[in-house]
Design a protein around this motif. Sequence first.
Motif, PDB file in Angstrom:
ATOM      1  N   GLY A 298      37.645  35.730  41.238  1.00 45.94           N
ATOM      2  CA  GLY A 298      36.896  36.460  40.273  1.00 45.94           C
ATOM      3  C   GLY A 298      36.741  37.904  40.893  1.00 45.94           C
ATOM      4  N   ARG A 299      36.446  38.250  41.873  1.00 49.20           N
ATOM      5  CA  ARG A 299      36.478  39.438  42.585  1.00 49.20           C
ATOM      6  C   ARG A 299      37.882  40.310  42.391  1.00 49.20           C
ATOM      7  N   TYR A 300      38.821  39.560  42.653  1.00 53.96           N
ATOM      8  CA  TYR A 300      40.339  40.305  42.555  1.00 53.96           C
ATOM      9  C   TYR A 300      40.483  40.552  40.866  1.00 53.96           C
ATOM     10  N   SER A 301      40.113  39.707  40.047  1.00 54.86           N
ATOM     11  CA  SER A 301      40.291  39.980  38.787  1.00 54.86           C
ATOM     12  C   SER A 301      39.921  41.164  38.115  1.00 54.86           C
ATOM     13  N   PHE A 302      38.836  41.815  38.840  1.00 56.65           N
ATOM     14  CA  PHE A 302      38.201  43.098  38.523  1.00 56.65           C
ATOM     15  C   PHE A 302      39.012  44.268  38.959  1.00 56.65           C
ATOM     16  N   ASP A 303      39.967  43.911  40.066  1.00 55.86           N
ATOM     17  CA  ASP A 303      40.668  45.412  40.511  1.00 55.86           C
ATOM     18  C   ASP A 303      41.865  45.779  39.721  1.00 55.86           C
ATOM     19  N   ILE A 304      42.262  46.793  40.121  1.00 54.79           N
ATOM     20  CA  ILE A 304      43.297  47.459  39.392  1.00 54.79           C
ATOM     21  C   ILE A 304      44.674  47.376  40.380  1.00 54.79           C
ATOM     22  N   TYR A 305      45.656  47.072  39.530  1.00 57.44           N
ATOM     23  CA  TYR A 305      47.130  47.168  40.003  1.00 57.44           C
ATOM     24  C   TYR A 305      47.928  48.511  39.527  1.00 57.44           C
TER      25      TYR A 305
ATOM     26  N   LEU B 186      53.710  37.222  44.146  1.00 59.63           N
ATOM     27  CA  LEU B 186      54.551  37.789  45.161  1.00 59.63           C
ATOM     28  C   LEU B 186      54.746  39.333  45.006  1.00 59.63           C
ATOM     29  N   ASP B 187      54.217  39.885  43.969  1.00 60.72           N
ATOM     30  CA  ASP B 187      54.438  41.075  43.456  1.00 60.72           C
ATOM     31  C   ASP B 187      53.126  41.922  43.814  1.00 60.72           C
ATOM     32  N   THR B 188      52.381  41.105  44.451  1.00 60.20           N
ATOM     33  CA  THR B 188      50.972  41.779  44.946  1.00 60.20           C
ATOM     34  C   THR B 188      49.992  42.260  43.752  1.00 60.20           C
ATOM     35  N   ASN B 189      50.539  41.792  42.750  1.00 58.87           N
ATOM     36  CA  ASN B 189      49.618  42.028  41.423  1.00 58.87           C
ATOM     37  C   ASN B 189      48.532  41.076  41.154  1.00 58.87           C
TER      38      ASN B 189
ATOM     39  N   LEU C   8      52.365  29.747  32.768  1.00 54.59           N
ATOM     40  CA  LEU C   8      51.441  30.379  33.328  1.00 54.59           C
ATOM     41  C   LEU C   8      51.599  30.164  34.952  1.00 54.59           C
ATOM     42  N   PRO C   9      51.628  28.952  35.429  1.00 52.59           N
ATOM     43  CA  PRO C   9      51.664  28.786  36.767  1.00 52.59           C
ATOM     44  C   PRO C   9      52.705  29.476  37.413  1.00 52.59           C
ATOM     45  N   VAL C  10      54.219  29.721  36.784  1.00 48.35           N
ATOM     46  CA  VAL C  10      55.173  30.532  37.152  1.00 48.35           C
ATOM     47  C   VAL C  10      54.924  31.945  37.284  1.00 48.35           C
ATOM     48  N   PHE C  11      54.256  32.256  36.093  1.00 51.26           N
ATOM     49  CA  PHE C  11      53.865  33.947  36.117  1.00 51.26           C
ATOM     50  C   PHE C  11      52.863  34.193  37.171  1.00 51.26           C
ATOM     51  N   ILE C  12      51.926  33.204  37.360  1.00 55.29           N
ATOM     52  CA  ILE C  12      50.811  33.456  38.389  1.00 55.29           C
ATOM     53  C   ILE C  12      51.522  33.524  39.715  1.00 55.29           C
TER      54      ILE C  12
END
Length: 305
Positions: free
Chosen positions: A45-52, A260-263, A251-255
């Motif tokens: 949840g914390r990472y979801s508010f960050d910006i890539y 891997l892209d650090t996004n 969705l799991p493959v996308f995640i």
Amino acid sequence: MSRFTEKVVNVYSSGNRKWTTQLLLLLPALLLMGIVYLGGLLIFGRYSFDIYDNGKLVRAWDWSTYRAFLTDPYYWKLIGNTFRIAFKVTAWSLLLAYPLAYCIAGLKKPGWKQFLLLLTFLPLLVSAVVRSYGWQLLLSKQGFMNWVFIHLGMTEEGFNMMNNETGVIIALVHIFLPFMVFPILNVLSQSDASLKAAAHDLGAGSWRTFFTITLPLSARGIASGVQIVFTLCLTAFTTPQLIGGGRVMTLPVFIYQRTLDTNWPMAAVASLFLLVSSVVVSLLVNKGAEWLMFRRSREGGRAHG
């Protein structure tokens, strides 16, 4: 103090001691779930508010990743692909599992029943990675299944069953079939055989007995199997990645790719969406099964009335 009061105090004290013992027994599991599961959710949840931004992870409190995920047509197409594959796998699993469970439940010889149960259980003894590689050998252009189809005259060059949705669905049905068989088998094995005998005595044929007695009684097992298989399909990663070859995007493959892209913000948002979707599907299936059983019992009560 009267004897009645002493009995009440003793029952209350024993109840408190039993509740305390149960809580102490549950405490290690609750701590483990709290640290590992809830802790992981809080981190996500914390990472979801960050910006890539341009390959860099920027710490922030921003809703932009949520807006991008929920408004971009590409992500909704990705969600649709995931749910469509999960629905197809669940439907095929149910169509294959119900006759198998019905057959096993009706067997009188314990030896044959144990043999079929063993065959059904065997796929669970092998990891999903090994099973996926095995299906790669079976589904490839030069694989066993195409060899059979070619010798039967169904095709000259073989069917394309790798790196596409068809191969993923075939492999997932094989992997998740036991999770559909066992809940249905459990319910069918516990059903009262005298109900079917009574239906036959009243003149009902085999098909009418099945649709009016057996199928409604197995609704809870069907709901449990559908719930398990559908949620497992939503979160399946190994098989879509290996059999799909990166061309079947779920969705799991996308995640996995975004990780891997650090996004990590997009991976966290997609993961939370997948978790919420699984919970919602489970609740809807349970409510649907309860509604069908309640409706069936009410109709049965009206018929008897």
